[in-house]
Design an enzyme around this catalytic site. Structure first.
Site, PDB file in Angstrom:
ATOM      1  N   HIS A 126      -0.026 -42.590 -50.755  1.00 45.82           N
ATOM      2  CA  HIS A 126       0.603 -43.826 -50.261  1.00 45.82           C
ATOM      3  C   HIS A 126       2.101 -43.630 -49.978  1.00 45.82           C
ATOM      4  O   HIS A 126       2.903 -44.521 -50.226  1.00 45.82           O
ATOM      5  CB  HIS A 126       0.434 -44.976 -51.260  1.00 45.82           C
ATOM      6  N   ASN A 157      -6.183 -52.244 -52.104  1.00 48.17           N
ATOM      7  CA  ASN A 157      -6.347 -51.596 -50.797  1.00 48.17           C
ATOM      8  C   ASN A 157      -6.903 -52.605 -49.803  1.00 48.17           C
ATOM      9  O   ASN A 157      -7.268 -53.715 -50.183  1.00 48.17           O
ATOM     10  CB  ASN A 157      -7.337 -50.433 -50.905  1.00 48.17           C
ATOM     11  N   TYR A 173       0.029 -44.359 -62.918  1.00 50.21           N
ATOM     12  CA  TYR A 173       1.125 -45.043 -62.229  1.00 50.21           C
ATOM     13  C   TYR A 173       2.426 -44.947 -63.009  1.00 50.21           C
ATOM     14  O   TYR A 173       3.487 -44.663 -62.455  1.00 50.21           O
ATOM     15  CB  TYR A 173       0.752 -46.499 -61.923  1.00 50.21           C
TER      16      TYR A 173
HETATM   17 FE1  HDE Z   1      -3.509 -45.388 -56.461  1.00 47.61          FE
HETATM   18  N1  HDE Z   1      -1.885 -44.265 -56.906  1.00 47.61           N
HETATM   19  N2  HDE Z   1      -4.643 -44.182 -57.600  1.00 47.61           N
HETATM   20  N3  HDE Z   1      -5.192 -46.372 -55.874  1.00 47.61           N
HETATM   21  N4  HDE Z   1      -2.418 -46.528 -55.259  1.00 47.61           N
HETATM   22  C1  HDE Z   1      -0.639 -44.451 -56.432  1.00 47.61           C
HETATM   23  O1  HDE Z   1       1.340 -44.487 -57.707  1.00 47.61           O
HETATM   24  C2  HDE Z   1      -4.179 -43.337 -58.530  1.00 47.61           C
HETATM   25  C3  HDE Z   1      -6.473 -46.130 -56.296  1.00 47.61           C
HETATM   26  C4  HDE Z   1      -2.833 -47.655 -54.618  1.00 47.61           C
HETATM   27  O2  HDE Z   1       2.970 -49.198 -52.545  1.00 47.61           O
HETATM   28  C5  HDE Z   1       0.404 -43.622 -57.119  1.00 47.61           C
HETATM   29  O3  HDE Z   1       3.437 -45.245 -57.383  1.00 47.61           O
HETATM   30  C6  HDE Z   1      -5.277 -42.790 -59.291  1.00 47.61           C
HETATM   31  C7  HDE Z   1      -7.350 -47.212 -55.967  1.00 47.61           C
HETATM   32  C8  HDE Z   1      -1.744 -48.210 -53.862  1.00 47.61           C
HETATM   33  O4  HDE Z   1       3.905 -48.054 -54.165  1.00 47.61           O
HETATM   34  C9  HDE Z   1      -0.423 -42.879 -58.196  1.00 47.61           C
HETATM   35  C10 HDE Z   1      -6.414 -43.342 -58.767  1.00 47.61           C
HETATM   36  C11 HDE Z   1      -6.548 -48.111 -55.309  1.00 47.61           C
HETATM   37  C12 HDE Z   1      -0.656 -47.380 -54.093  1.00 47.61           C
HETATM   38  C13 HDE Z   1      -1.823 -43.382 -57.929  1.00 47.61           C
HETATM   39  C14 HDE Z   1      -6.012 -44.221 -57.725  1.00 47.61           C
HETATM   40  C15 HDE Z   1      -5.210 -47.570 -55.256  1.00 47.61           C
HETATM   41  C16 HDE Z   1      -1.111 -46.342 -54.980  1.00 47.61           C
HETATM   42  C17 HDE Z   1       1.245 -42.782 -56.204  1.00 47.61           C
HETATM   43  C18 HDE Z   1      -7.845 -43.068 -59.150  1.00 47.61           C
HETATM   44  C19 HDE Z   1      -6.954 -49.451 -54.695  1.00 47.61           C
HETATM   45  C20 HDE Z   1       0.727 -47.500 -53.489  1.00 47.61           C
HETATM   46  C21 HDE Z   1       2.607 -43.434 -56.138  1.00 47.61           C
HETATM   47  C22 HDE Z   1      -8.147 -43.379 -60.496  1.00 47.61           C
HETATM   48  C23 HDE Z   1      -7.439 -50.400 -55.660  1.00 47.61           C
HETATM   49  C24 HDE Z   1       1.599 -48.383 -54.297  1.00 47.61           C
HETATM   50  C25 HDE Z   1       2.546 -44.488 -57.116  1.00 47.61           C
HETATM   51  C26 HDE Z   1       2.941 -48.559 -53.616  1.00 47.61           C
HETATM   52  C27 HDE Z   1      -0.295 -45.338 -55.473  1.00 47.61           C
HETATM   53  C28 HDE Z   1      -2.863 -43.003 -58.685  1.00 47.61           C
HETATM   54  C29 HDE Z   1      -6.955 -44.923 -56.935  1.00 47.61           C
HETATM   55  C30 HDE Z   1      -4.137 -48.267 -54.625  1.00 47.61           C
HETATM   56  C31 HDE Z   1      -0.331 -41.372 -58.188  1.00 47.61           C
HETATM   57  C32 HDE Z   1      -5.160 -41.792 -60.413  1.00 47.61           C
HETATM   58  C33 HDE Z   1      -8.839 -47.339 -56.296  1.00 47.61           C
HETATM   59  C34 HDE Z   1      -1.777 -49.456 -52.983  1.00 47.61           C
HETATM   60  O5  HDE Z   1      -0.020 -43.227 -59.480  1.00 47.61           O
END
Ligand code: HDE
Length: 699
Positions: free
Chosen positions: A83, A156, A370
């Protein structure tokens, strides 16, 4: 930062003399705040470093140069690992209904209560500099600054996910991003590693249907839905839990572009989505979403065909209706992109009293990830002191020190319990108002095991596909063919087709045929026999859910010198009534003379404003300029592309013959309008509210 209090400066004569030849600036008698070093020292010369003689070496004592370069050298922070590319805006959330008895969360307590929010939309796979129209999932993250702390709903634009367990997230993302040996492709899943991983991961098949659909190429961030994805819990004052799934519904309606448009937009305007959001906010057409909740209890969870803790499944709206409880209005662009959009830090564990986790294994993993990633990205446990991340309610605790600590407590005690009363003693826990986790009974053995209830991988993929319109189904097939054609290994392609056979035979055959696979593989072994007759859900289709409207849409109005200004003026007036915007596309950016002698300024030129950028197009050309369509490729493509992209097209009546020639034997259809008077425009606009004429794709 510039403040009204700052003293103003007039560039002094001696400064001008020092600047010397070639160093002239335009600052001469400008009134402005004084430029200063980070230590607050006023700066006399921001053009030249300190040297021993005009042609001599630089001096070490030049703290002004060293401080400036030092700061510049450290401007970058690590971009988000996923993202990375995003765009944010401020606004508010307004409760439209109370959730009394369901949750004690402060923001839902009173109808009309407003809570400030910051929303950030993003793509997933590409780097910060990638293009907006990559085929990709969009992040939809909202921070609610409630009176009881920050609640982050980090969702999402797709209600399900690729995987069921956080353990697989690094593998998924590695496979989706650029391949490690070559560093490409950027922001694309159309490559071997992605489809290799996916074809070996049957649980991703439902998500694959969504990402191959038009959901991953939204027309604008304003026109997409958002989803919390996981099942969460609402907790009421008595500690009772109700399961909840969150939905964002765009007030502007849903809309996507076609893949061919996406390719063109990425070239013509790689910032298409962020520009659209910026323009909408600046013009007062505030992007708005309704927040809806699906509420259900343990009994429903028990009898539902799938496990509500499985993030690869959704609950169809027809089965549990979405109750609208509030709306979000984004009404303020950021003052500074880095300070706000880049530094905002969302976290799934940022919850407030009344909202709680579920045991979804994906969510549980996110709760760790996160917070961890914020430390890497923002470099300090004090990232909550940055204004965009700071709660807007008072915060008192004994956490102290660390990089950039700005809120160390005054007073003697920095521990608790303590014997110092009042101010000195500091805050205390409060079992009445404090956050209490839902006391869910737990039993079980310590295992690494996927629940048996997570093992159906195809049923909802089939339901999604069958719920689409014919045009949408065709787009899914085309997307699969495009992506798999970029895959080099035939075994990966064939493995994907073997999964498609479990989703829909017709789709599998169509894709195999277009890929040139002559020997149909066997269907992939399914852990559980798919249910192929789940009811069709219209809510899953963009086309079935969209409302006919031109509000918030942009018309591309192509004009030549001498174009009929009366027609144009009527069009402008009627567009205003529809709530639509327009760009004038003119031969030169400045100085196009229309039929009545009025000289107008354009918004784009022919080369800069291809029709792919617009929802609906209008072409008004003078008799003398009709040859444009044979001499100027950009003019010809404007009409041809709009036709190919199934758009509504109107043209001045003198172009009838020209348009017919451009259609190359195809007939002018019901989405094409010849205009000579106001009534023609009205007729055209009424039809154009449908935005696309998909029947054209069948021809
Ligand atoms: Fe994320 N995801 N994600 N994700 N995600 C990040 O956090 C992660 C997942 C989502 O505008 C990271 O600050 C794991 C689902 C958004 O700043 C990180 C798993 C959904 C954003 C991370 C998921 C999301 C992130 C990278 C699987 C929808 C952007 C930078 C278990 C429900 C937020 C950060 C923004 C960002 C980890 C799966 C949505 C690495 C481990 C499912 C919208 O922490």
């Amino acid at each position: 930062m510039a403040t009204k209090k700052s003293t103003s400066v007039k560039t002094s004569k001696s400064y001008k003399e020092n600047v010397g030849k070639g160093g002239e600036t335009h600052q001469e008698s400008r009134s402005a705040p004084v430029l200063k070093t980070p230590q607050g020292t006023p700066i006399a010369d921001n053009q030249n470093s300190l040297r021993a003689g005009a042609r001599g070496p630089g001096l070490l004592e030049d703290r002004q140069l060293r401080e400036k370069l030092f700061h510049f050298d450290h401007e970058r922070i690590p971009e988000r690992v996923v993202h990375a590319r995003g765009f944010g805006a401020h606004g508010y959330f307004e409760a439209l209904d109370t959730l009394d008895g369901v949750t004690c969360a402060d923001l839902f307590k009173r109808k009309g209560r407003k809570t400030p929010v910051f929303a950030r939309f993003s793509t997933v796979a590409g780097n910060k500099g990638s293009a907006d129209l990559a085929r990709d999932v969009r992040g939809f993250a909202v921070k609610f600054y409630t009176q009881e702390g920050n609640w982050d709903l980090v969702g999402n634009n797709i209600p399900v996910f690729f995987i069921q367990d956080a353990m697989k997230f690094p593998d998924l993302i590695h496979a989706a991003k650029a391949e490690p040996d070559r560093g490409f492709p950027q922001a694309q899943t159309a490559h071997d590693n992605f489809w290799d991983f996916i074809s070996l991961t049957p649980e991703s098949m439902h998500m694959v249907m969504w990402i191959m659909s038009d959901r991953t190429i939204p027309r604008s961030l304003r026109f997409m839905e958002g989803f919390g994805v996981h099942t969460f819990r609402f907790i009421n004052a008595a500690g009772k839990s109700t399961f909840v799934k969150f939905h964002w519904k765009p007030a502007q309606g849903m809309q996507s572009v076609t893949w061919d448009e996406a390719l063109r937009i990425n070239g013509a305007d790689p910032d298409y989505h962020r520009r659209d959001m910026w323009n909408a906010i600046q013009s007062g057409d505030y992007p708005t979403w309704e927040l809806g909740v699906q509420l259900f209890d343990d009994a429903f969870a028990e009898k539902f065909e799938f496990d509500v803790l499985d993030a690869t499944k959704l609950i169809p709206e027809e089965q549990v209706p979405v109750k609208i409880v509030g709306r979000m209005v984004l009404n303020k662009a950021v003052d500074n992109f880095f300070a706000e959009t880049e530094q905002v830090a969302f976290c799934t564990q940022n919850l407030v009293p009344g909202i709680d986790q579920s045991n979804d294994p994906l969510l549980q993993g996110r709760n760790f990830s996160y917070l961890d990633t914020q430390l890497k990205r923002l470099g300090s446990p004090n990232f909550t002191h940055i204004p965009i991340n700071a709660p807007k309610c008072p915060v008192h605790n004994f956490m102290q020190d660390g990089h950039m600590a700005m809120h160390n407590r005054a007073g003697r005690a920095n521990y608790e319990p303590n014997s110092w009363g009042g101010e000195q003693g500091g805050p205390r826990e409060d079992s009445e108002t404090g956050y209490v986790s839902y006391s869910e009974p737990m039993t079980g053995e310590k295992v690494r095991q996927r629940s048996e209830t997570f093992s159906d991988h195809y049923s909802q993929a089939n339901q999604f596909y069958r719920s689409q319109t014919e045009a949408e189904q065709a787009h899914i097939a085309d997307a699969l063919v495009f992506e798999l054609s970029k895959v080099e290994r035939s075994d990966i392609r064939e493995r994907m087709v073997s999964h498609l056979l479990n989703i829909d035979r017709g789709l599998a055959k169509n894709v195999a045929n277009k890929l040139g696979i002559s020997n149909m593989p066997k269907p992939a072994p399914a852990a559980r026999k798919p249910i192929m007759d789940l009811p069709v859900s219209d809510a899953l289709s963009i086309n079935k859910s969209s409302q006919p409207t031109l509000a918030g849409r942009t018309f591309g109005v192509f004009l030549s010198n001498g174009a009929d200004n009366k027609l144009l003026k009527n069009l402008k007036r009627l567009l205003k009534k529809e709530g639509a915007d327009y760009d004038l596309i003119t031969p030169a950016i400045q100085g196009t003379t229309l039929s009545d002698g009025e000289v107008i300024t354009g918004d784009e030129t022919y080369e800069g404003g291809p029709s792919a950028l617009y929802d609906v197009v209008v072409v008004i050309v003078s008799d003398e300029q009709r040859s444009l369509f044979t001499t100027t490729p950009a003019a010809r493509h404007f009409i041809e592309d709009a036709y190919r992209h199934s758009k509504y097209i109107a043209y001045s009546s003198n172009l009838q013959e020209t348009v017919e020639q451009l259609l190359n034997g195809r007939e002018c259809d019901q989405a094409m309008f010849s205009l000579s008077k106001k009534a023609d425009i009205e007729r055209f606009l009424t039809s154009a509210r449908a935005l696309r004429y998909w029947d054209r794709e069948d021809g």
